[in-house]
Each structure stands twice: as C-alpha cells, then as structure tokens.
Design an enzyme around this catalytic site. Sequence first.
Site, mmCIF file in Angstrom:
data_model
loop_
_atom_site.group_PDB
_atom_site.id
_atom_site.type_symbol
_atom_site.label_atom_id
_atom_site.label_comp_id
_atom_site.label_asym_id
_atom_site.label_seq_id
_atom_site.Cartn_x
_atom_site.Cartn_y
_atom_site.Cartn_z
ATOM 1 N N GLY A 23 34.265 37.403 22.104
ATOM 2 C CA GLY A 23 33.949 37.874 20.745
ATOM 3 C C GLY A 23 32.466 37.905 20.408
ATOM 4 N N GLY A 26 29.779 43.419 21.866
ATOM 5 C CA GLY A 26 30.544 44.668 22.012
ATOM 6 C C GLY A 26 31.722 44.822 21.067
ATOM 7 N N LEU A 27 32.848 45.215 21.629
ATOM 8 C CA LEU A 27 34.028 45.517 20.807
ATOM 9 C C LEU A 27 34.621 44.249 20.194
ATOM 10 N N ARG A 47 31.466 32.766 27.756
ATOM 11 C CA ARG A 47 30.755 31.795 28.602
ATOM 12 C C ARG A 47 29.389 31.443 28.026
ATOM 13 N N ARG A 75 38.667 31.841 32.812
ATOM 14 C CA ARG A 75 39.227 31.636 34.158
ATOM 15 C C ARG A 75 39.744 30.220 34.350
ATOM 16 N N SER A 113 33.485 42.540 48.204
ATOM 17 C CA SER A 113 33.926 41.348 48.937
ATOM 18 C C SER A 113 35.240 40.881 48.309
ATOM 19 N N TYR A 156 43.406 53.517 32.112
ATOM 20 C CA TYR A 156 43.687 53.500 33.560
ATOM 21 C C TYR A 156 44.584 52.329 33.963
ATOM 22 N N GLY A 198 39.701 54.440 24.906
ATOM 23 C CA GLY A 198 38.936 55.326 25.788
ATOM 24 C C GLY A 198 37.481 54.884 25.708
HETATM 25 C C1 HXC Z 1 29.604 44.758 44.284
HETATM 26 C C2 HXC Z 1 29.389 42.818 43.047
HETATM 27 C C3 HXC Z 1 28.694 43.517 42.040
HETATM 28 C C4 HXC Z 1 28.459 44.918 42.221
HETATM 29 C C5 HXC Z 1 28.871 41.434 41.451
HETATM 30 N N1 HXC Z 1 29.464 41.545 42.642
HETATM 31 N N2 HXC Z 1 28.398 42.628 41.054
HETATM 32 N N3 HXC Z 1 29.842 43.427 44.147
HETATM 33 N N4 HXC Z 1 28.943 45.494 43.352
HETATM 34 N N5 HXC Z 1 27.830 45.643 41.313
HETATM 35 C C6 HXC Z 1 30.073 40.471 43.412
HETATM 36 C C7 HXC Z 1 29.139 39.319 43.717
HETATM 37 O O1 HXC Z 1 28.312 39.604 44.829
HETATM 38 C C8 HXC Z 1 30.131 38.189 43.983
HETATM 39 O O2 HXC Z 1 30.743 38.316 45.245
HETATM 40 C C9 HXC Z 1 31.222 38.476 42.976
HETATM 41 O O3 HXC Z 1 31.124 39.862 42.644
HETATM 42 C C10 HXC Z 1 31.068 37.668 41.701
HETATM 43 O O4 HXC Z 1 29.791 37.944 41.141
HETATM 44 P P1 HXC Z 1 29.038 36.896 40.206
HETATM 45 O O5 HXC Z 1 27.818 37.558 39.705
HETATM 46 O O6 HXC Z 1 28.914 35.575 40.884
HETATM 47 O O7 HXC Z 1 30.153 36.724 39.045
HETATM 48 P P2 HXC Z 1 30.034 36.259 37.563
HETATM 49 O O8 HXC Z 1 28.718 35.585 37.290
HETATM 50 O O9 HXC Z 1 31.291 35.546 37.248
HETATM 51 O O10 HXC Z 1 29.967 37.666 36.730
HETATM 52 C C11 HXC Z 1 31.103 38.473 36.599
HETATM 53 C C12 HXC Z 1 30.776 39.980 36.643
HETATM 54 C C13 HXC Z 1 29.650 40.326 35.633
HETATM 55 C C14 HXC Z 1 32.065 40.711 36.341
HETATM 56 C C15 HXC Z 1 30.293 40.334 38.046
HETATM 57 O O11 HXC Z 1 29.422 41.733 35.634
HETATM 58 C C16 HXC Z 1 29.985 39.900 34.238
HETATM 59 O O12 HXC Z 1 29.647 38.786 33.824
HETATM 60 N N6 HXC Z 1 30.680 40.745 33.425
HETATM 61 C C17 HXC Z 1 31.150 40.400 32.081
HETATM 62 C C18 HXC Z 1 31.060 41.505 31.094
HETATM 63 C C19 HXC Z 1 31.603 42.854 31.544
HETATM 64 O O13 HXC Z 1 31.831 43.072 32.734
HETATM 65 N N7 HXC Z 1 31.747 43.760 30.573
HETATM 66 C C20 HXC Z 1 32.236 45.085 30.832
HETATM 67 C C21 HXC Z 1 33.666 45.210 30.503
HETATM 68 S S1 HXC Z 1 33.926 46.917 30.422
HETATM 69 P P3 HXC Z 1 30.229 37.478 46.556
HETATM 70 O O14 HXC Z 1 31.196 37.857 47.633
HETATM 71 O O15 HXC Z 1 28.838 37.939 46.826
HETATM 72 O O16 HXC Z 1 30.297 36.033 46.174
HETATM 73 C C22 HXC Z 1 35.485 47.332 30.718
HETATM 74 C C23 HXC Z 1 35.727 48.802 30.360
HETATM 75 C C24 HXC Z 1 36.998 49.342 30.864
HETATM 76 O O17 HXC Z 1 36.281 46.575 31.149
HETATM 77 C C25 HXC Z 1 37.225 50.806 30.584
HETATM 78 C C26 HXC Z 1 36.102 51.719 30.268
HETATM 79 C C27 HXC Z 1 36.503 53.135 29.854
HETATM 80 P P1 NAP Z 2 31.425 43.422 26.671
HETATM 81 O O1 NAP Z 2 30.564 43.394 25.457
HETATM 82 O O2 NAP Z 2 30.800 43.163 27.993
HETATM 83 O O3 NAP Z 2 32.626 42.412 26.430
HETATM 84 C C1 NAP Z 2 33.192 41.592 27.394
HETATM 85 C C2 NAP Z 2 33.157 40.178 26.862
HETATM 86 O O4 NAP Z 2 33.899 39.332 27.746
HETATM 87 C C3 NAP Z 2 31.746 39.613 26.755
HETATM 88 O O5 NAP Z 2 31.538 39.116 25.449
HETATM 89 C C4 NAP Z 2 31.713 38.475 27.774
HETATM 90 O O6 NAP Z 2 30.937 37.378 27.280
HETATM 91 C C5 NAP Z 2 33.193 38.102 27.874
HETATM 92 N N1 NAP Z 2 33.537 37.507 29.158
HETATM 93 C C6 NAP Z 2 33.319 38.010 30.388
HETATM 94 N N2 NAP Z 2 33.743 37.165 31.332
HETATM 95 C C7 NAP Z 2 34.264 36.101 30.666
HETATM 96 C C8 NAP Z 2 34.868 34.891 31.086
HETATM 97 N N3 NAP Z 2 35.020 34.595 32.377
HETATM 98 N N4 NAP Z 2 35.287 34.005 30.136
HETATM 99 C C9 NAP Z 2 35.133 34.303 28.824
HETATM 100 N N5 NAP Z 2 34.572 35.424 28.368
HETATM 101 C C10 NAP Z 2 34.134 36.299 29.288
HETATM 102 O O7 NAP Z 2 32.179 44.829 26.811
HETATM 103 P P2 NAP Z 2 33.127 45.640 25.798
HETATM 104 O O8 NAP Z 2 32.942 47.063 26.110
HETATM 105 O O9 NAP Z 2 32.945 45.162 24.417
HETATM 106 O O10 NAP Z 2 34.583 45.227 26.319
HETATM 107 C C11 NAP Z 2 35.529 44.567 25.484
HETATM 108 C C12 NAP Z 2 36.947 44.880 25.934
HETATM 109 O O11 NAP Z 2 37.213 46.256 25.748
HETATM 110 C C13 NAP Z 2 37.232 44.585 27.395
HETATM 111 O O12 NAP Z 2 38.545 44.085 27.524
HETATM 112 C C14 NAP Z 2 37.150 45.939 28.044
HETATM 113 O O13 NAP Z 2 37.891 46.017 29.227
HETATM 114 C C15 NAP Z 2 37.756 46.784 26.944
HETATM 115 N N6 NAP Z 2 37.468 48.217 27.007
HETATM 116 C C16 NAP Z 2 36.213 48.656 26.722
HETATM 117 C C17 NAP Z 2 35.984 50.028 26.738
HETATM 118 C C18 NAP Z 2 34.644 50.592 26.381
HETATM 119 O O14 NAP Z 2 34.474 51.808 26.468
HETATM 120 N N7 NAP Z 2 33.689 49.791 25.959
HETATM 121 C C19 NAP Z 2 37.012 50.909 27.068
HETATM 122 C C20 NAP Z 2 38.276 50.397 27.373
HETATM 123 C C21 NAP Z 2 38.488 49.042 27.333
HETATM 124 P P3 NAP Z 2 30.123 36.367 28.232
HETATM 125 O O15 NAP Z 2 29.373 37.188 29.205
HETATM 126 O O16 NAP Z 2 29.282 35.592 27.263
HETATM 127 O O17 NAP Z 2 31.144 35.476 28.871
#
Ligand code: HXC
Ligand code: NAP
Length: 294
Positions: A23, A26-27, A47, A75, A113, A156, A198
């Site tokens: 929370g 973003g959304l 986190r 997690r 990986s 998707y 979307g």
């Molecule tokens: C390949 C990658 C990578 C990349 C990370 N990894 N980024 N591999 N390409 N670009 C690998 C790392 O090398 C590692 O593997 C493993 O993934 C874990 O990476 P960490 O950085 O240690 O993980 P962590 O710190 O837990 O971070 C998680 C994360 C990061 C998902 C990688 O991006 C994150 O914190 N995201 C949170 C917010 C987020 O993603 N928001 C977007 C949601 S949008 P190895 O093997 O090296 O250990 C969404 C939209 C959907 O869902 C629909 C849209 C239309």
């Molecule tokens: P975002 O701002 O990156 O939101 C993701 C949130 O998840 C962040 O606040 C992040 O905070 C938290 N998060 C990630 N890993 C976590 C963990 N291990 N434990 C607890 N919190 C964690 O992106 P967003 O676009 O607003 O996405 C919100 C939701 O909408 C997601 O479910 C996404 O799949 C969905 N969605 C988004 C879109 C789009 O177009 N934006 C489209 C379809 C669906 P921390 O990094 O502080 O943990």
Amino acid sequence: MKHTEKMLRDDALKGKTIVVTGGGSGLGKAMSRYFLELGAKVTITSRNFDKLKNTAKELEAETGGICLPIQCDVRHYDQVEQVLAEVLKSFGEVDVLLNNAAGNFISPTERLSANAFDTIIDIVLKGTKNCTLAFGKHWIKSKQENTKVLNIVTTYAWTGSGYVVPSAAAKAGVLAMTRSLAVEWAKYGMQFNAIAPGPFPTKGAWDRLLPGDLKEKFDMSKKVPLNRVGEHQELANLAAYLVSDFSSYINGEVITIDGGEWLKGAGEFNLLEDIPQEMWDQLEAMIRATKKNK
Ligand code: HXC
Ligand code: NAP
C-alpha cells in the site's frame, strides 16, 4: 461527470478496517487514499518501512483519516501473522484484506534463474496465500462475518503472456484461489473477488515492464480500444465498491478494467481495424462477387 471523479458516498467505508499489502506506492497507495476518504481505517504494508511511513503521513494529512504503516514481507508467514496481531491490537478487528503486493519484471524465460522465477511466485502467489490463510483462519476462529478479500490480478492470469511468465503463472494461481475460496469459505461469511487491471501507469510497474525507451516504443494506450491507459481513481472507485457493503452479493468474480485491451488481442479479426474505411466498399464488392462466381 468525469471518469476520474470519486464515485461512492462519503461514508461508504465508515467503520471498516482494511489492510492493503503493497500500500505504500502505485495502485495500492491510490486505493488506500480513497478508502481513507470514504471513512475506513487503513493499514498499509510492504518491505520498505520508510516509504510506508511517508505514505501514511501523506495520506493522513490529505484525508484526515487513520493510516497505519507496518513493515511486512508477504513471503514470510510469521511476518503476516505479526501484521494481523498489530492490526487487531490497534483497531480491535479487521474487515478487509486487499492482496495488492506484487513483484514482476520482463525477461525471456530462458534467461531466468530458478531463484528469479521463485521470487515472483513467492511474492505474488505465496504472499497472497500467506495473507489469505492468516486472515481467513482468524475470521473463522473469531466467527467474524461480512469480511472480504480482494485480490489484484491482471488479464494475463487467463490469457497467459510471454516475457512475464512467473507473474502470469502466479496471477493465474491467485485467480484460482479467489474462485475456490469464494465457494469454500462463503459459509464463514467471507467474500472473495478479484480485479484484473489493464495498463495503469505506475513507477513500480513501468520501470520494470517498460524500462528505458520501451515506454515510447511500446505505447500501451495503442493496445487499448478506448485508446488510453487507466486512471488510478477509476481503479480506486471499483476497489472501494468491491470492499464496501454495496457489493455484498458479488462473490468469486473477477472484474476486468482494461478499456477492452485483452479482448482486442483475443478477437480473431480485430486486426481489421487497420483497414481504411474507404476500402470497405471494394472489399464488400469482392465478397459479394463470390456468390456470382459460383
Ligand atoms: C532476470 C532478475 C532480474 C531481471 C532480478 N532478477 N531482476 N533476473 N532479469 N531483470 C533475479 C535476481 O538475479 C535473483 O536471482 C532473483 O531475481 C531475485 O532478485 P532480488 O533482487 O534478490 O529480489 P528482491 O530483492 O526480492 O526483489 C524482487 C524483484 C524486484 C521482483 C526482483 O523487482 C522488486 O522488488 N519488485 C517489487 C515491485 C514490483 O515488481 N512492482 C511491479 C509490479 S507490476 P539470482 O538467481 O541471481 O539469485 C505488475 C503488473 C502486471 O505486476 C501487469 C501489467 C499490465
Ligand atoms: P508497485 O507500486 O510496484 O506495487 C507493488 C507493491 O508491492 C509495492 O508497494 C511493493 O513495496 C510491494 N511489494 C513487493 N514485494 C513485496 C513483498 N515481498 N512483501 C510485501 N510487499 C511487497 O506497482 P503497481 O503497478 O502499483 O502494482 C500494484 C498491483 O497491481 C500489483 O498486484 C500488480 O500486479 C497489479 N497490476 C498493475 C498493473 C499496472 O498497470 N500498474 C496492471 C495489472 C495489475 P515494497 O517494495 O516496499 O515491498
């Protein structure tokens, strides 16, 4: 009236306590803001505690509501149980769980990986499972009814998508869990629904899904029949309705809010959109001529 206006009456969520995972940005932040405006007490988790604290302060100042930031990595089941305990201590009860936290990035699947794949599955599917199980067990044990779980998936979840395969697999699992528990736990007074957005531009998603100049190269609004991306308030309006008592007969549903995007990709002949209007006379004549040529 505009689509970006606020939809529900001012007291629509008065008395509700809502936990929004992810929370702080973003959304999740946009939905939390609107829940607060509608009178709910909102707990935001993720986190990054500094980010959460700043967001909570900002939202409280904007809305005059109560927003509690709690650090939690979804997690880890023990951390989720800790959130539940803190929320109960602060507010006495909890009515709604919004599973919004997610992790995602684009990558050809063969470059991933095993740990990279697991990381996304763990945040999205296992994280949603952890929160749902902890809150669900609490509601069953405390015999609290009229509770709701709202899960954020994406389109998707049912079409699948290349280049975000771990996310697609995890969101499909979340959707299956939504529909399964909507039936199994209805007897405990719980409702389960999902929203499939979307494209809604956020920093978190766009930095990982459209890095660098991909934002310009792949203009997401062009994929949408309505020719635009979503506005955060539109999603907040839908989410507020789904966590409010107004949606009490909606259970097990996934509501798509994407301007028709996924159907455009799915419909066999939707690509004929590219045919100029002036060509249709000629095409019609050719088709009609096939009858004469028989
Ligand atoms: C390949 C990658 C990578 C990349 C990370 N990894 N980024 N591999 N390409 N670009 C690998 C790392 O090398 C590692 O593997 C493993 O993934 C874990 O990476 P960490 O950085 O240690 O993980 P962590 O710190 O837990 O971070 C998680 C994360 C990061 C998902 C990688 O991006 C994150 O914190 N995201 C949170 C917010 C987020 O993603 N928001 C977007 C949601 S949008 P190895 O093997 O090296 O250990 C969404 C939209 C959907 O869902 C629909 C849209 C239309
Ligand atoms: P975002 O701002 O990156 O939101 C993701 C949130 O998840 C962040 O606040 C992040 O905070 C938290 N998060 C990630 N890993 C976590 C963990 N291990 N434990 C607890 N919190 C964690 O992106 P967003 O676009 O607003 O996405 C919100 C939701 O909408 C997601 O479910 C996404 O799949 C969905 N969605 C988004 C879109 C789009 O177009 N934006 C489209 C379809 C669906 P921390 O990094 O502080 O943990």
